[in-house]
Design a protein around this motif. Structure first.
Motif, PDB file in Angstrom:
ATOM      1  N   THR A 357       0.819  -1.203   0.000  1.00 35.81           N
ATOM      2  CA  THR A 357       0.000   0.000   0.000  1.00 35.81           C
ATOM      3  C   THR A 357       0.856   1.257   0.000  1.00 35.81           C
ATOM      4  N   ARG A 358       2.195   1.111  -0.038  1.00 38.18           N
ATOM      5  CA  ARG A 358       3.086   2.271  -0.095  1.00 38.18           C
ATOM      6  C   ARG A 358       4.133   2.025  -1.173  1.00 38.18           C
ATOM      7  N   ARG A 359       4.412   3.041  -1.998  1.00 44.72           N
ATOM      8  CA  ARG A 359       5.368   2.908  -3.091  1.00 44.72           C
ATOM      9  C   ARG A 359       6.418   3.992  -2.991  1.00 44.72           C
ATOM     10  N   ILE A 360       7.667   3.647  -3.270  1.00 43.34           N
ATOM     11  CA  ILE A 360       8.725   4.645  -3.332  1.00 43.34           C
ATOM     12  C   ILE A 360       8.562   5.410  -4.645  1.00 43.34           C
ATOM     13  N   VAL A 361       8.332   6.696  -4.544  1.00 46.35           N
ATOM     14  CA  VAL A 361       8.053   7.537  -5.702  1.00 46.35           C
ATOM     15  C   VAL A 361       9.017   8.707  -5.700  1.00 46.35           C
ATOM     16  N   SER A 362       9.569   9.016  -6.874  1.00 52.12           N
ATOM     17  CA  SER A 362      10.413  10.212  -6.998  1.00 52.12           C
ATOM     18  C   SER A 362       9.865  11.115  -8.080  1.00 52.12           C
ATOM     19  N   LEU A 363       9.935  12.411  -7.844  1.00 54.47           N
ATOM     20  CA  LEU A 363       9.557  13.423  -8.816  1.00 54.47           C
ATOM     21  C   LEU A 363      10.705  14.412  -8.899  1.00 54.47           C
ATOM     22  N   ARG A 364      11.347  14.487 -10.068  1.00 54.45           N
ATOM     23  CA  ARG A 364      12.550  15.291 -10.244  1.00 54.45           C
ATOM     24  C   ARG A 364      12.387  16.239 -11.425  1.00 54.45           C
ATOM     25  N   ILE A 365      13.082  17.366 -11.339  1.00 52.66           N
ATOM     26  CA  ILE A 365      13.040  18.372 -12.391  1.00 52.66           C
ATOM     27  C   ILE A 365      14.417  18.479 -13.031  1.00 52.66           C
ATOM     28  N   TYR A 366      14.439  18.560 -14.383  1.00 51.99           N
ATOM     29  CA  TYR A 366      15.671  18.633 -15.158  1.00 51.99           C
ATOM     30  C   TYR A 366      15.604  19.813 -16.121  1.00 51.99           C
ATOM     31  N   LEU A 369      19.021  19.983 -21.015  1.00 54.51           N
ATOM     32  CA  LEU A 369      20.243  19.220 -21.251  1.00 54.51           C
ATOM     33  C   LEU A 369      20.299  17.949 -20.424  1.00 54.51           C
ATOM     34  N   GLY A 370      19.285  17.745 -19.604  1.00 51.31           N
ATOM     35  CA  GLY A 370      19.233  16.553 -18.780  1.00 51.31           C
ATOM     36  C   GLY A 370      19.866  16.700 -17.412  1.00 51.31           C
ATOM     37  N   LYS A 371      20.273  17.900 -17.059  1.00 52.35           N
ATOM     38  CA  LYS A 371      20.861  18.131 -15.740  1.00 52.35           C
ATOM     39  C   LYS A 371      19.748  18.226 -14.697  1.00 52.35           C
ATOM     40  N   GLU A 372      19.923  17.474 -13.602  1.00 53.58           N
ATOM     41  CA  GLU A 372      18.918  17.501 -12.550  1.00 53.58           C
ATOM     42  C   GLU A 372      18.950  18.840 -11.821  1.00 53.58           C
ATOM     43  N   ILE A 373      17.763  19.447 -11.698  1.00 53.58           N
ATOM     44  CA  ILE A 373      17.632  20.753 -11.052  1.00 53.58           C
ATOM     45  C   ILE A 373      17.296  20.602  -9.582  1.00 53.58           C
ATOM     46  N   THR A 374      16.315  19.765  -9.294  1.00 56.68           N
ATOM     47  CA  THR A 374      15.900  19.557  -7.910  1.00 56.68           C
ATOM     48  C   THR A 374      15.086  18.281  -7.814  1.00 56.68           C
ATOM     49  N   GLY A 402      12.667  29.270 -19.764  1.00 59.89           N
ATOM     50  CA  GLY A 402      13.008  28.180 -20.658  1.00 59.89           C
ATOM     51  C   GLY A 402      12.155  26.960 -20.412  1.00 59.89           C
ATOM     52  N   VAL A 403      12.516  25.885 -21.106  1.00 62.08           N
ATOM     53  CA  VAL A 403      11.807  24.617 -21.000  1.00 62.08           C
ATOM     54  C   VAL A 403      12.482  23.753 -19.940  1.00 62.08           C
ATOM     55  N   TYR A 404      11.673  23.173 -19.065  1.00 60.10           N
ATOM     56  CA  TYR A 404      12.156  22.246 -18.052  1.00 60.10           C
ATOM     57  C   TYR A 404      11.374  20.941 -18.168  1.00 60.10           C
ATOM     58  N   LEU A 405      12.004  19.866 -17.757  1.00 61.45           N
ATOM     59  CA  LEU A 405      11.375  18.551 -17.775  1.00 61.45           C
ATOM     60  C   LEU A 405      11.142  18.090 -16.347  1.00 61.45           C
ATOM     61  N   TYR A 406      10.027  17.415 -16.107  1.00 62.80           N
ATOM     62  CA  TYR A 406       9.810  16.805 -14.794  1.00 62.80           C
ATOM     63  C   TYR A 406       9.421  15.349 -15.000  1.00 62.80           C
ATOM     64  N   THR A 407      10.005  14.477 -14.179  1.00 61.62           N
ATOM     65  CA  THR A 407       9.896  13.035 -14.367  1.00 61.62           C
ATOM     66  C   THR A 407       9.408  12.369 -13.092  1.00 61.62           C
ATOM     67  N   LEU A 408       8.384  11.540 -13.239  1.00 63.68           N
ATOM     68  CA  LEU A 408       7.868  10.722 -12.147  1.00 63.68           C
ATOM     69  C   LEU A 408       8.389   9.306 -12.338  1.00 63.68           C
ATOM     70  N   THR A 409       9.014   8.759 -11.302  1.00 59.88           N
ATOM     71  CA  THR A 409       9.574   7.418 -11.355  1.00 59.88           C
ATOM     72  C   THR A 409       9.085   6.615 -10.161  1.00 59.88           C
ATOM     73  N   ALA A 410       8.697   5.373 -10.402  1.00 55.57           N
ATOM     74  CA  ALA A 410       8.297   4.452  -9.342  1.00 55.57           C
ATOM     75  C   ALA A 410       8.497   3.036  -9.856  1.00 55.57           C
ATOM     76  N   GLY A 411       9.504   2.341  -9.344  1.00 59.42           N
ATOM     77  CA  GLY A 411       9.794   1.009  -9.845  1.00 59.42           C
ATOM     78  C   GLY A 411      10.145   1.047 -11.315  1.00 59.42           C
ATOM     79  N   ASN A 412       9.415   0.276 -12.126  1.00 53.96           N
ATOM     80  CA  ASN A 412       9.652   0.258 -13.566  1.00 53.96           C
ATOM     81  C   ASN A 412       8.891   1.352 -14.306  1.00 53.96           C
ATOM     82  N   PHE A 413       8.069   2.101 -13.572  1.00 53.11           N
ATOM     83  CA  PHE A 413       7.296   3.168 -14.213  1.00 53.11           C
ATOM     84  C   PHE A 413       8.122   4.439 -14.297  1.00 53.11           C
ATOM     85  N   ARG A 414       8.061   5.106 -15.464  1.00 55.67           N
ATOM     86  CA  ARG A 414       8.748   6.384 -15.655  1.00 55.67           C
ATOM     87  C   ARG A 414       7.954   7.198 -16.661  1.00 55.67           C
TER      88      ARG A 414
END
Length: 423
Positions: A357-366, A369-374, A402-414
């Motif tokens: 019932t709990r999943r390790i989830v990350s949300l990151r901003i790039y 150029l693919g550099k992680e911002i936060t 400018g343009v920024y990317l944000y990515t949600l990752t959880a296990g095999n999901f991206r």
């Protein structure tokens, strides 16, 4: 609801798992072909079949020629099988005009405002859902200048200028739609780009849920074509078969990004178009989208297909149409507002799973150029709807436009989306 500060970048985490009521609406636009001037007695039975089968909650029409036409369409078509629909106020302009019909038990009409152009009027219809009276839906109906060529493209652009002057005072988080017969031939046209143009104040632009680069008269875009359902001439109107995307529905960012009135992704439909009638009549057998009788009705009633989309009233921001608050899959929503300056909200969904019932989830901003911002989130989360607020201002985190990317990752999901910071 739990609210807590996540990190120094002014990120706020929210969770809500309440149950909310919603109501789905099928909004449809339809060019009626000079109604009632051409063969009305012959066409009314076909219109009745189209309306009964498509069952719109709100119908916006173009090429209505008179108040008598509105009255006749209401009684002879919309209410032919019962007292179901009402109509909004009609304004008789200098050319053919726009009208609106709606299910009486669900909606209340507020007003019709005329927007004058050098050609036909554009009309703003205001309507509310009786169960959600706090949110007004503005529907702009257009019938832009027809025909190809630079001169006609410029006339269409001038009509859109009139519309954008009117919508310039409407914040992007409000709920407005433009629909109708645009007579636009591709995404290169000035009128189309003016509709979507994001101005410095970020007000009054529209979002197209369908991305079709280039000229729209292409086989690969055949599912979105709306004219002409005919290959031979009769009763007026255009011929040539299905090869143009003239009829459209575009949304405000507030609707497209799932505000309290929300577009349901994937529901944009050229009614009766099965993708198998490119440059052909819509009723050539077989038509796999509708029964033969409905294909015939579309063919004989008008030289345009209706277009409909589903929108949700009473949508709770962050729930995106899920009635129980627990989505079936991970999902990352488009940030809102977008573009933004300097604060934006990002919503995402964590599903219920059988193993935990709990999943390790990350949300990151790039950056681009693919550099992680936060890192906004990196922890175990319970299932449900979550929202993060990110501020791009202040100290070392005062990021440039400018343009920024944000990515949600959880296990095999991206999943990754892009957002635009405008200063």
């Amino acid at each position: 609801m739990v609210i807590r500060l996540v990190n120094k970048f002014s990120v706020i985490f929210l969770f809500s798992a309440a149950v909310f009521s919603q109501d789905n609406c099928r909004l449809m636009t339809y060019n009626l072909l000079n109604y009632p001037d051409i063969d009305t007695i012959i066409r009314n039975p076909h219109f009745r079949n189209v309306i009964k089968y498509s069952n719109p909650d709100i119908l916006v029409v173009q090429e209505m020629t008179s108040q008598a036409g509105m009255n006749g369409f209401l009684s002879n078509v919309m209410n032919a099988y019962g007292n179901i629909y009402s109509m909004g106020t009609f304004i008789d302009g200098p050319d053919t005009d726009n009208g609106i019909f709606f299910k009486t038990v669900k909606y209340r009409f507020i007003s019709n405002t005329r927007i004058r152009t050098a050609l036909r009027d554009i009309n703003e219809f205001k309507i509310i859902h009786l169960s959600y009276p706090g949110d007004t839906l503005r529907i702009f109906s257009v019938h832009l200048k027809a025909s190809s060529g630079a001169a006609n493209e410029n006339l269409r652009a001038a009509e859109v200028d009139s519309l954008r002057k009117f919508t310039a005072s409407i914040p992007p988080d409000k709920f407005y739609i433009v629909c109708g017969d645009f007579n636009i031939y591709g995404d290169y046209e000035p009128a189309y780009n003016k509709l979507k143009q994001i101005l410095p104040h970020n007000n009054g632009h529209f979002v197209d849920a369908v991305n079709l680069p280039g000229v729209w008269n292409q086989f690969q875009y055949r599912f979105f074509h709306t004219q002409s359902p005919r290959t031979r001439a009769f009763g007026g109107g255009s011929t040539g078969g299905m090869d143009d995307r003239f009829d459209m529905i575009l949304f405000s960012p507030g609707i497209f990004n799932a505000g309290r009135i929300a577009y349901n992704p994937g529901t944009m439909t050229a009614f009766g178009n099965d993708g198998n009638h490119y440059n052909d009549s819509i009723n050539r057998r077989p038509n796999t989208a509708v029964p033969d009788s409905i294909a015939d009705a579309i063919h004989y009633s008008s030289d345009h297909l209706p277009v409909y989309a589903a929108i949700t009233f009473g949508n709770v921001i962050g729930i995106s149409g899920n009635q129980n608050g627990i989505p079936g899959n991970f999902d990352l929503s488009q940030n809102y507002p977008n573009p933004f300056n300097p604060v934006t909200k990002i919503k995402f969904y964590v599903p219920e799973t059988v193993e935990t019932t709990r999943r390790i989830v990350s949300l990151r901003i790039y950056d681009v150029l693919g550099k992680e911002i936060t890192v906004l989130v990196n922890e175990a989360l319970i299932p449900g709807s979550h929202e993060v607020v990110w501020s791009a201002a202040g100290g070392a985190s005062n990021y440039p436009s400018g343009v920024y990317l944000y990515t949600l990752t959880a296990g095999n999901f991206r999943q990754t989306r892009k957002m635009i910071l405008v200063r």
